[in-house]
Design an enzyme around this catalytic site. Structure first.
Site, PDB file in Angstrom:
ATOM      1  N   ASP A  38      91.198  33.706  40.994  1.00 40.82           N
ATOM      2  CA  ASP A  38      91.525  32.763  39.913  1.00 40.82           C
ATOM      3  C   ASP A  38      92.156  31.471  40.433  1.00 40.82           C
ATOM      4  O   ASP A  38      92.568  30.612  39.649  1.00 40.82           O
ATOM      5  CB  ASP A  38      92.477  33.429  38.907  1.00 40.82           C
ATOM      6  N   GLU A  40      94.937  31.251  42.372  1.00 33.98           N
ATOM      7  CA  GLU A  40      96.320  31.392  42.824  1.00 33.98           C
ATOM      8  C   GLU A  40      96.342  31.561  44.341  1.00 33.98           C
ATOM      9  O   GLU A  40      95.404  32.112  44.935  1.00 33.98           O
ATOM     10  CB  GLU A  40      96.976  32.609  42.148  1.00 33.98           C
ATOM     11  N   ASP A 170     102.708  -7.027  51.795  1.00 36.54           N
ATOM     12  CA  ASP A 170     103.390  -7.391  50.544  1.00 36.54           C
ATOM     13  C   ASP A 170     104.853  -7.711  50.837  1.00 36.54           C
ATOM     14  O   ASP A 170     105.365  -7.425  51.919  1.00 36.54           O
ATOM     15  CB  ASP A 170     103.269  -6.266  49.488  1.00 36.54           C
ATOM     16  N   LYS A 193     101.469 -10.773  47.424  1.00 31.28           N
ATOM     17  CA  LYS A 193     100.489 -10.040  46.614  1.00 31.28           C
ATOM     18  C   LYS A 193     101.067  -9.730  45.245  1.00 31.28           C
ATOM     19  O   LYS A 193     102.233  -9.419  45.113  1.00 31.28           O
ATOM     20  CB  LYS A 193     100.175  -8.731  47.357  1.00 31.28           C
ATOM     21  N   ARG A 195     100.552  -7.057  42.195  1.00 30.79           N
ATOM     22  CA  ARG A 195      99.862  -5.832  41.789  1.00 30.79           C
ATOM     23  C   ARG A 195      99.848  -5.747  40.271  1.00 30.79           C
ATOM     24  O   ARG A 195     100.899  -5.672  39.641  1.00 30.79           O
ATOM     25  CB  ARG A 195     100.573  -4.617  42.380  1.00 30.79           C
ATOM     26  N   ASP A 223      96.267   4.044  51.062  1.00 30.71           N
ATOM     27  CA  ASP A 223      95.784   5.015  50.074  1.00 30.71           C
ATOM     28  C   ASP A 223      94.361   4.612  49.680  1.00 30.71           C
ATOM     29  O   ASP A 223      93.390   5.013  50.332  1.00 30.71           O
ATOM     30  CB  ASP A 223      96.750   5.064  48.890  1.00 30.71           C
ATOM     31  N   ALA A 225      93.302   1.679  50.037  1.00 33.80           N
ATOM     32  CA  ALA A 225      93.025   0.563  50.951  1.00 33.80           C
ATOM     33  C   ALA A 225      92.873  -0.778  50.251  1.00 33.80           C
ATOM     34  O   ALA A 225      92.441  -1.754  50.875  1.00 33.80           O
ATOM     35  CB  ALA A 225      91.812   0.852  51.845  1.00 33.80           C
ATOM     36  N   GLY A 226      93.233  -0.843  48.989  1.00 41.55           N
ATOM     37  CA  GLY A 226      93.156  -2.108  48.257  1.00 41.55           C
ATOM     38  C   GLY A 226      94.084  -3.151  48.863  1.00 41.55           C
ATOM     39  O   GLY A 226      93.668  -4.286  49.143  1.00 41.55           O
TER      40      GLY A 226
HETATM   41  C1  R5P Z   1     103.197   0.884  48.473  1.00 41.95           C
HETATM   42  O1  R5P Z   1     104.350   0.682  48.098  1.00 41.95           O
HETATM   43  C2  R5P Z   1     102.865   1.434  49.816  1.00 41.95           C
HETATM   44  O2  R5P Z   1     103.765   0.991  50.792  1.00 41.95           O
HETATM   45  C3  R5P Z   1     101.450   1.049  50.196  1.00 41.95           C
HETATM   46  O3  R5P Z   1     101.367  -0.359  50.311  1.00 41.95           O
HETATM   47  C4  R5P Z   1     100.456   1.521  49.159  1.00 41.95           C
HETATM   48  O4  R5P Z   1     100.655   2.878  48.864  1.00 41.95           O
HETATM   49  C5  R5P Z   1      99.037   1.295  49.638  1.00 41.95           C
HETATM   50  O5  R5P Z   1      98.200   1.679  48.601  1.00 41.95           O
HETATM   51  P1  R5P Z   1      96.685   1.226  48.557  1.00 41.95           P
HETATM   52  O6  R5P Z   1      96.089   1.538  49.910  1.00 41.95           O
HETATM   53  O7  R5P Z   1      96.103   2.071  47.444  1.00 41.95           O
HETATM   54  O8  R5P Z   1      96.645  -0.247  48.265  1.00 41.95           O
END
Ligand code: R5P
Length: 313
Positions: A38, A40, A170, A193, A195, A223, A225-226
């Site tokens: 299931d 777990e 940033d 930047k 957001r 994450d 990569a934006g």
């Molecule tokens: C944000 O505060 C982190 O330090 C990274 O800049 C962020 O997590 C990167 O996220 P992403 O790759 O989605 O732009």
């Protein structure tokens, strides 16, 4: 080093755990980890841990909730099997970006994770580049926070790049970028930047001189990569020569690989706190291992030696 203590690996990052054990000249201790039909999680420690000091290696990366739950169950199994002490080694600490109430009626998720770990009975947490230093204060037990910068700076210096500028993607990352710039003897620049909403970034403009320079963007996490891809494009637009980037934790979720493939990076450097998906991995990606650093830290914790001295130049 003999088996004076034991190291267990969860399923999130077995290669890193093996690297840590190798550094210490040890074998990983035996444990069965699986799933019931299931979904777990099932855990069974396969050897005696009575009166042993245990180190459990588990990054709480994707699948975050499964990895976190597996870690909690491993801790519980170890505690009930009479381990003397349990240190959790969490190379990438998930939920760390939810470290404060940014708006009404939202949780402080990293505090919830800290509560879960602490109530489960761990004695100490060993991690790397926590997204926010104040997370250490969410625990009432020692938290040792290692720095991947040591590994990155050595690598960057080995590239022998001239006209170097370290760039923060940033405004929030300026302290980090300044730290790196001093150690690689480079200049400093910032990409301003805005957001609009989570995981969507908009690059505005570059503050500092990057024309004709070799730039290294540094962040703690990539994450989606934006942020980093947008920043790289802004640097090239402003006349930068080559653009590298370094982040300790490569999550690479969503469109990350697509964005990085299109971005003008000479090299994308991350560490192995999170295993990089081999199928998505790009040719210009370099993964530096943190296994020796974690191995050394574990040895020092066990022997009661200083960890901060690892980072004093
Ligand atoms: C944000 O505060 C982190 O330090 C990274 O800049 C962020 O997590 C990167 O996220 P992403 O790759 O989605 O732009």
């Amino acid at each position: 080093m003999n088996d004076e203590f034991q190291i267990f690996s969860g399923t999130s990052n077995p290669l890193l755990a093996k690297g840590i054990a190798d550094h210490l000249g040890m074998e990983l201790s035996a444990i069965d980890l699986g799933k019931f039909s299931d979904g777990e999680i099932s855990v069974k420690i396969q050897q005696n841990v009575r009166n042993s000091d245990l180190f459990i290696v588990q990054s709480t990366c994707s699948p975050v909730n499964d990895n976190l739950m597996e870690l909690l169950l491993m801790i519980d199994a170890a505690r009930r099997a009479s381990a003397k002490s349990i240190t959790v080694v969490i190379p990438y600490f998930g939920y760390a970006r939810q470290d404060r109430k940014v708006e009404p009626r939202v949780p402080i998720s990293s505090k919830v994770v800290a509560n879960l770990l602490q109530t489960s009975g761990v004695k100490r947490v060993l991690t790397m580049d926590l997204h926010a230093d104040q997370i250490q204060g969410f625990f009432d037990i020692p938290v040792d926070n290692l720095f991947g910068s040591l590994i990155c700076v050595n690598y960057i210096n080995s590239l022998n790049l001239d006209n170097l500028v370290v760039v923060s993607p940033d405004a929030g990352g300026v302290d980090r970028a300044r730290y790196y710039s001093k150690r690689v003897h480079g200049g400093l620049a910032i990409v301003d930047k805005r957001r609009e909403r989570a995981n969507v970034s908009e690059v505005m403009n570059v503050i500092g001189d990057v024309k004709g320079k070799n730039c290294i963007l540094v962040d703690d996490i990539i994450d989606t990569a934006g942020s980093i891809s947008g920043a790289a494009k802004a640097l090239i637009k402003n006349g930068a020569n080559k653009v590298y980037c370094f982040a300790v934790h490569g999550i690479f979720s969503g469109k990350a690989f697509e964005r990085l493939r299109e971005a003008p990076f000479e090299e994308i450097i991350v560490t192995d706190t999170i295993p990089v998906n081999e199928t998505g991995k790009l040719g210009n990606m370099r993964v530096l291992t943190v296994s020796n650093l974690f191995g050394e830290a574990i040895k020092r914790i066990y022997k009661g030696e200083s960890i901060s001295s690892l980072f004093i130049e």
